[in-house]
Design an enzyme around this catalytic site. Structure first.
Site, PDB file in Angstrom:
ATOM      1  N   ASP A   3       8.025  -5.514  -0.142  1.00  0.00           N
ATOM      2  CA  ASP A   3       6.577  -5.475  -0.329  1.00  0.00           C
ATOM      3  C   ASP A   3       6.183  -6.661  -1.210  1.00  0.00           C
ATOM      4  O   ASP A   3       6.868  -6.980  -2.184  1.00  0.00           O
ATOM      5  CB  ASP A   3       6.173  -4.147  -0.994  1.00  0.00           C
ATOM      6  N   ILE A   4       5.083  -7.338  -0.827  1.00  0.00           N
ATOM      7  CA  ILE A   4       4.605  -8.470  -1.626  1.00  0.00           C
ATOM      8  C   ILE A   4       3.963  -7.940  -2.909  1.00  0.00           C
ATOM      9  O   ILE A   4       3.072  -7.083  -2.871  1.00  0.00           O
ATOM     10  CB  ILE A   4       3.582  -9.301  -0.828  1.00  0.00           C
ATOM     11  N   GLU A  29       1.460  -5.484   4.009  1.00  0.00           N
ATOM     12  CA  GLU A  29       2.337  -6.500   3.437  1.00  0.00           C
ATOM     13  C   GLU A  29       3.780  -6.006   3.308  1.00  0.00           C
ATOM     14  O   GLU A  29       4.580  -6.613   2.582  1.00  0.00           O
ATOM     15  CB  GLU A  29       1.806  -6.922   2.055  1.00  0.00           C
TER      16      GLU A  29
END
Length: 525
Positions: free
Chosen positions: A393-394, A436
């Site tokens: 995950d960003i 994301e």
């Protein structure tokens, strides 16, 4: 006394009439010209969209089958090497004196197909080794036959005078014959013609077992510098022809082979037919030939197969005229045209929806991911390789969108997808899980390397830039190894919990659950 101006009787009314007539004629004429131009570009766009959809469908279908051939080639090579070290079972061979051929049936070997051959008996240890290696393709063959009815045959044809053919076929319908070595797929695979050892495409030709016109994809299999044989997959010509006719548009799409052989036409297939279309290097690039016909072309298999679309100028003009006239007939006909266009648009959207690639990041979407995972899990189980799932995950992605805008956020996602594709190994899978979040499947022969490989991929992915200053992103991830009997969803759910832990413990790290393999690991920097 002021002079009097005499007006010619009716002058004012005639001028008004001319003005009205001019408006009455000129305005519809302008509207007709505008409508005609609009219809011309609309028809051209419809042709392009239909051609693009056909090209995508053919490329996907052929790509899947070529991938199957590659997997079978790798399986037989790996099995051949393994057999050299550990040996294997003997075979119960049935002889057929009238044909001077022997066979090993599916019932005897438990395989998906049948081996028939003409080599002298008894088999040497090396010959038996090669046959056992051929049986090693069973897992891929069973999967291909189960999920794709368009696959006619899958086989391994050896240079040592035998062939392994699946599915199982009665001996009377097909068995090994030296004529197999005269087939184009075999000749094109020979070292002299194919020094690069590339996969070849052959056909169409009539199937020797009576399945009609087929196309073959064949890859040479080598043991060192020796050509052992070829792995082949046959699919129906009719299937490719149907894909080349999806949708509706003026003109006709056809397939052309490297030697200008016309593979598809409106009439019945003619192996002697040839076509010399003007080919382009880009998908939507209109070319014209000496007769004035318009052409589009798309390379489906590099240097071997093209999809081309021909439309006569008269067809385009007729279509434009018909649509322009219908525009003025009635509102009902216009509505019908719009409904037809709407239905074509829905059909085109449905074709695109069938693809397995996320349009923004160009990595797998969930559908594509779920389609490919079972084969890799089966391979990992057979090879006793651990299979890991990393959910990434960003960090602070919402802040990126809020500060820089969604266009920058989309750019970051595109870059991240590209870096992940570049960093992954051949058997790894990369999937945009949602938003994301990305999932990476890792299959590694050495369990001690799982954390290191995952961290390398994460570091590569973090090269995605946020803005022109060069500021890069950071990623948090959860890493797990799927357990025996555990579902993919359950494994990813465990990874999600570890991802949450990584977020809570400072981000920019991997939290891994690898206790059973390599010990506890938090690879956060």
């Amino acid at each position: 006394m002021a002079p009097r101006i005499a007006l010619e009787p009716g002058m004012t009314s005639r001028k008004s009439l001319l003005f009205v007539v001019g408006i009455a004629i000129g305005l519809p004429l302008v509207l007709a010209v505008v409508t005609t131009i609009h219809h011309f570009f609309q028809i051209r766009s419809d042709i392009e969209d239909t051609f693009r959809s056909r090209s995508e469908l053919l490329t996907r279908f052929i790509g899947v089958n070529r991938d199957r051939v590659t997997v079978m080639k790798n399986l037989i090579s790996e099995r051949y090497q393994a057999e050299g070290a550990q040996g294997g079972q003997a075979f119960e061979i049935r002889q057929h004196p009238a044909e001077n051929v022997w066979s090993i049936s599916a019932g005897t070997s438990g395989a998906a197909g049948t081996v028939t051959g003409k080599m002298p008996l008894p088999l040497s240890a090396e010959q038996a080794r090669e046959i056992r290696a051929a049986f090693g393709m069973d897992a891929q063959i069973r999967a291909a036959r189960q999920f794709d009815a368009e696959v006619v045959w899958l086989y391994y044809q050896s240079a040592s005078q035998f062939i392994y053919l699946a599915p199982d076929v009665p001996f009377k319908d097909f068995h090994f014959t030296p004529e197999l070595y005269t087939q184009r797929y075999w000749l094109e695979a020979q070292p002299a013609r194919n020094p690069a050892r590339r996969m070849v495409m052959a056909g169409p030709y009539q199937d020797m077992a009576g399945k009609g016109w087929i196309i073959t994809f064949a890859a040479p299999v080598y043991a060192g510098e020796r050509l052992m044989g070829i792995v082949g997959l046959d699919t129906r010509l009719e299937t490719l022809q149907q894909l080349a006719r999806v949708g509706d548009a003026p003109g006709h799409s056809m397939m052309v082979s490297e030697n200008d052989r016309l593979i598809d036409s409106k009439a019945a297939y003619d192996p002697k037919a040839r076509l010399h279309p003007p080919l382009s290097t880009t998908l939507i690039d209109w070319r014209s030939d000496q007769s004035g016909d318009l052409w589009l072309s798309s390379q489906i298999v590099e240097d071997e197969l093209w999809l081309v679309h021909r439309v006569k100028r008269s067809e385009v003009y007729l279509a434009v005229a018909r649509e322009s006239l219908l525009q003025w007939l009635s509102l009902a006909l216009l509505s019908l045209t719009l409904i037809t266009a709407w239905r074509l648009r829905l059909s085109r959207d449905e074709v695109r929806r069938m693809t397995q690639i996320d349009p923004l990041t160009k990595v797998l979407n969930r559908r594509g991911f779920y389609d490919k995972v079972p084969a890799l899990l089966a391979l990992g189980q057979r090879k006793h390789f651990p299979v890991a799932f990393m959910l990434m995950d960003i960090d602070f992605f919402k802040k990126i969108n809020d500060v820089h805008g969604h266009d920058v956020g989309d750019s970051v996602l595109r870059q991240l997808g590209a870096h992940l594709q570049q960093a992954r190994r051949p058997f790894d899978l990369v999937c945009r899980w949602g938003g994301e979040e990305f999932v990476v499947l890792l299959m590694i022969d050495d369990a001690k390397e799982i954390a290191a490989v995952a961290e390398r991929i994460r570091q590569e992915a973090q090269k995605a830039r946020i803005d022109e200053t060069g500021k890069t992103i950071t990623l948090s991830a959860g890493l797990v190894v799927i357990q025996s009997g555990e579902s993919v969803d359950a494994a990813i759910k465990r990874a999600d919990l570890l991802l949450y832990e990584a977020k809570q413990s400072g981000r920019n790290r991997i939290v891994a659950d690898l206790d059973d393999l390599v010990g506890t690991g938090d690879t956060g920097r």
